[in-house]
Design a protein around this motif. Structure first.
Motif, PDB file in Angstrom:
ATOM      1  N   ARG A  37       0.583  10.352  11.246  1.00  0.00           N
ATOM      2  CA  ARG A  37      -0.281  10.051  12.395  1.00  0.00           C
ATOM      3  C   ARG A  37      -1.439   9.155  11.990  1.00  0.00           C
ATOM      4  N   GLU A  38      -1.916   9.305  10.771  1.00  0.00           N
ATOM      5  CA  GLU A  38      -3.052   8.524  10.300  1.00  0.00           C
ATOM      6  C   GLU A  38      -2.693   7.064  10.051  1.00  0.00           C
ATOM      7  N   ILE A  39      -1.463   6.795   9.611  1.00  0.00           N
ATOM      8  CA  ILE A  39      -1.122   5.424   9.220  1.00  0.00           C
ATOM      9  C   ILE A  39      -0.492   4.604  10.331  1.00  0.00           C
ATOM     10  N   GLN A  40      -0.117   5.232  11.442  1.00  0.00           N
ATOM     11  CA  GLN A  40       0.536   4.487  12.517  1.00  0.00           C
ATOM     12  C   GLN A  40      -0.407   3.446  13.112  1.00  0.00           C
ATOM     13  N   GLY A  41       0.087   2.210  13.214  1.00  0.00           N
ATOM     14  CA  GLY A  41      -0.704   1.133  13.802  1.00  0.00           C
ATOM     15  C   GLY A  41      -1.602   0.414  12.814  1.00  0.00           C
ATOM     16  N   LEU A  42      -1.656   0.876  11.576  1.00  0.00           N
ATOM     17  CA  LEU A  42      -2.513   0.232  10.570  1.00  0.00           C
ATOM     18  C   LEU A  42      -1.772  -0.904   9.875  1.00  0.00           C
ATOM     19  N   PRO A  43      -2.504  -1.899   9.354  1.00  0.00           N
ATOM     20  CA  PRO A  43      -1.865  -2.887   8.488  1.00  0.00           C
ATOM     21  C   PRO A  43      -1.360  -2.190   7.217  1.00  0.00           C
ATOM     22  N   VAL A  44      -0.372  -2.778   6.579  1.00  0.00           N
ATOM     23  CA  VAL A  44       0.264  -2.134   5.428  1.00  0.00           C
ATOM     24  C   VAL A  44      -0.736  -1.863   4.312  1.00  0.00           C
ATOM     25  N   SER A  45      -1.634  -2.807   4.055  1.00  0.00           N
ATOM     26  CA  SER A  45      -2.602  -2.617   2.965  1.00  0.00           C
ATOM     27  C   SER A  45      -3.500  -1.411   3.231  1.00  0.00           C
ATOM     28  N   ALA A  46      -3.954  -1.263   4.477  1.00  0.00           N
ATOM     29  CA  ALA A  46      -4.806  -0.122   4.830  1.00  0.00           C
ATOM     30  C   ALA A  46      -4.014   1.180   4.777  1.00  0.00           C
ATOM     31  N   ALA A  47      -2.757   1.146   5.218  1.00  0.00           N
ATOM     32  CA  ALA A  47      -1.917   2.345   5.195  1.00  0.00           C
ATOM     33  C   ALA A  47      -1.667   2.802   3.753  1.00  0.00           C
ATOM     34  N   LEU A  79       9.649 -11.591   4.473  1.00  0.00           N
ATOM     35  CA  LEU A  79       8.342 -11.461   5.118  1.00  0.00           C
ATOM     36  C   LEU A  79       7.277 -11.216   4.068  1.00  0.00           C
ATOM     37  N   LYS A  80       6.059 -11.610   4.384  1.00  0.00           N
ATOM     38  CA  LYS A  80       4.926 -11.362   3.483  1.00  0.00           C
ATOM     39  C   LYS A  80       4.347  -9.982   3.783  1.00  0.00           C
ATOM     40  N   ALA A  81       3.970  -9.262   2.757  1.00  0.00           N
ATOM     41  CA  ALA A  81       3.466  -7.898   2.923  1.00  0.00           C
ATOM     42  C   ALA A  81       2.124  -7.864   3.641  1.00  0.00           C
ATOM     43  N   ASP A  82       1.305  -8.909   3.474  1.00  0.00           N
ATOM     44  CA  ASP A  82      -0.032  -8.881   4.071  1.00  0.00           C
ATOM     45  C   ASP A  82      -0.015  -9.069   5.582  1.00  0.00           C
ATOM     46  N   GLY A  83       1.092  -9.541   6.155  1.00  0.00           N
ATOM     47  CA  GLY A  83       1.169  -9.730   7.602  1.00  0.00           C
ATOM     48  C   GLY A  83       1.870  -8.605   8.334  1.00  0.00           C
ATOM     49  N   LEU A  84       2.220  -7.536   7.614  1.00  0.00           N
ATOM     50  CA  LEU A  84       2.980  -6.443   8.220  1.00  0.00           C
ATOM     51  C   LEU A  84       2.073  -5.334   8.732  1.00  0.00           C
ATOM     52  N   VAL A  85       2.557  -4.665   9.775  1.00  0.00           N
ATOM     53  CA  VAL A  85       1.843  -3.546  10.389  1.00  0.00           C
ATOM     54  C   VAL A  85       2.821  -2.377  10.527  1.00  0.00           C
ATOM     55  N   VAL A  86       2.327  -1.161  10.361  1.00  0.00           N
ATOM     56  CA  VAL A  86       3.161   0.025  10.536  1.00  0.00           C
ATOM     57  C   VAL A  86       3.341   0.243  12.036  1.00  0.00           C
ATOM     58  N   LYS A  87       4.529  -0.069  12.535  1.00  0.00           N
ATOM     59  CA  LYS A  87       4.798   0.076  13.967  1.00  0.00           C
ATOM     60  C   LYS A  87       4.969   1.546  14.332  1.00  0.00           C
ATOM     61  N   GLU A  88       5.794   2.232  13.562  1.00  0.00           N
ATOM     62  CA  GLU A  88       5.957   3.662  13.799  1.00  0.00           C
ATOM     63  C   GLU A  88       6.257   4.367  12.491  1.00  0.00           C
ATOM     64  N   ALA A  89       5.748   5.555  12.369  1.00  0.00           N
ATOM     65  CA  ALA A  89       6.008   6.415  11.217  1.00  0.00           C
ATOM     66  C   ALA A  89       6.405   7.770  11.803  1.00  0.00           C
ATOM     67  N   ILE A  90       7.662   8.104  11.668  1.00  0.00           N
ATOM     68  CA  ILE A  90       8.209   9.294  12.325  1.00  0.00           C
ATOM     69  C   ILE A  90       8.730  10.263  11.271  1.00  0.00           C
ATOM     70  N   VAL A  91       8.431  11.531  11.481  1.00  0.00           N
ATOM     71  CA  VAL A  91       8.961  12.575  10.606  1.00  0.00           C
ATOM     72  C   VAL A  91       9.803  13.497  11.465  1.00  0.00           C
ATOM     73  N   LYS A 127      -0.357  -7.363  16.989  1.00  0.00           N
ATOM     74  CA  LYS A 127      -1.638  -7.914  16.572  1.00  0.00           C
ATOM     75  C   LYS A 127      -2.484  -6.799  15.984  1.00  0.00           C
ATOM     76  N   ILE A 128      -3.222  -7.137  14.956  1.00  0.00           N
ATOM     77  CA  ILE A 128      -4.064  -6.163  14.286  1.00  0.00           C
ATOM     78  C   ILE A 128      -5.385  -6.094  15.031  1.00  0.00           C
ATOM     79  N   GLU A 129      -5.730  -4.905  15.497  1.00  0.00           N
ATOM     80  CA  GLU A 129      -6.948  -4.744  16.282  1.00  0.00           C
ATOM     81  C   GLU A 129      -8.074  -4.276  15.368  1.00  0.00           C
ATOM     82  N   THR A 130      -9.156  -5.035  15.343  1.00  0.00           N
ATOM     83  CA  THR A 130     -10.312  -4.666  14.542  1.00  0.00           C
ATOM     84  C   THR A 130     -11.346  -3.999  15.436  1.00  0.00           C
TER      85      THR A 130
END
Length: 171
Positions: A37-47, A79-91, A127-130
């Motif tokens: 739940r914490e990492i959903q929607g975050l950029p990969v580096s932040a996640a 794809l470049k890792a810095d442009g990726l975002v966690v779309k969904e993380a499901i358990v 899009k990454i929302e700041t």
């Protein structure tokens, strides 16, 4: 076959989704969902930072899955890792092993050893929302709401005046 500009444009606009799955992880899904739940929607580096500094066991398993998804994106989808975002993380729930534990007076009780399937989907389209963009959007929404209230207040005043006139006409 040569590609024309319209075909290239369509290829560029295609949303790339990359996924990685960790099946049969030896952790309860309830415990693992706390981290996802914490990492959903975050950029990969932040996640990756969030899971790296979390002291939970689930964080290590999710970190492994997230790194696998990033590797899939780099190697399979170019794809470049810095442009990726966690779309969904499901358990999801995996199979549960049932065990017995001896209890008083020769009875026994069940122990449920739960497992889970962790699925992470990365995308490059969201899009990454700041904080700044979110704040600007909230301020715009407040302005719009206050303007609509002012307009509705004016129409209510007109309605009240017409009601008063109608009452005077009846008397």
């Amino acid at each position: 076959m040569p590609l024309n500009t319209a075909t290239l444009q369509r290829l560029i606009e295609i949303e790339m989704e990359v996924r990685a799955t960790y099946r049969y992880a030896k952790i309860s899904p309830f415990k693992a969902r706390e981290i996802t739940r914490e990492i959903q929607g975050l950029p990969v580096s932040a996640a990756l930072d969030v899971v790296a500094y979390s002291p939970k066991k689930a964080a290590a398993l999710i970190n492994k899955t997230l790194k696998s998804a990033v590797a899939n994106a780099e190697n399979n989808a170019n794809l470049k890792a810095d442009g990726l975002v966690v779309k969904e993380a499901i358990v999801g729930e995996g199979p549960t092993m049932k065990r017995m534990m001896a209890r008083a007076r020769g009875s026994g009780s069940r122990i449920l050893k739960r497992s889970s399937h962790i699925r992470i989907v990365l995308t490059d389209e969201i899009k990454i929302e700041t904080r700044e963009t979110r704040k600007a959007g909230q301020e715009a929404a407040k302005k719009k709401a206050s303007e609509s209230k002012a307009e509705s207040g004016a129409t209510e005043a007109k309605a009240e005046k017409s009601e008063k006139r109608a009452k005077k006409g009846k008397k």
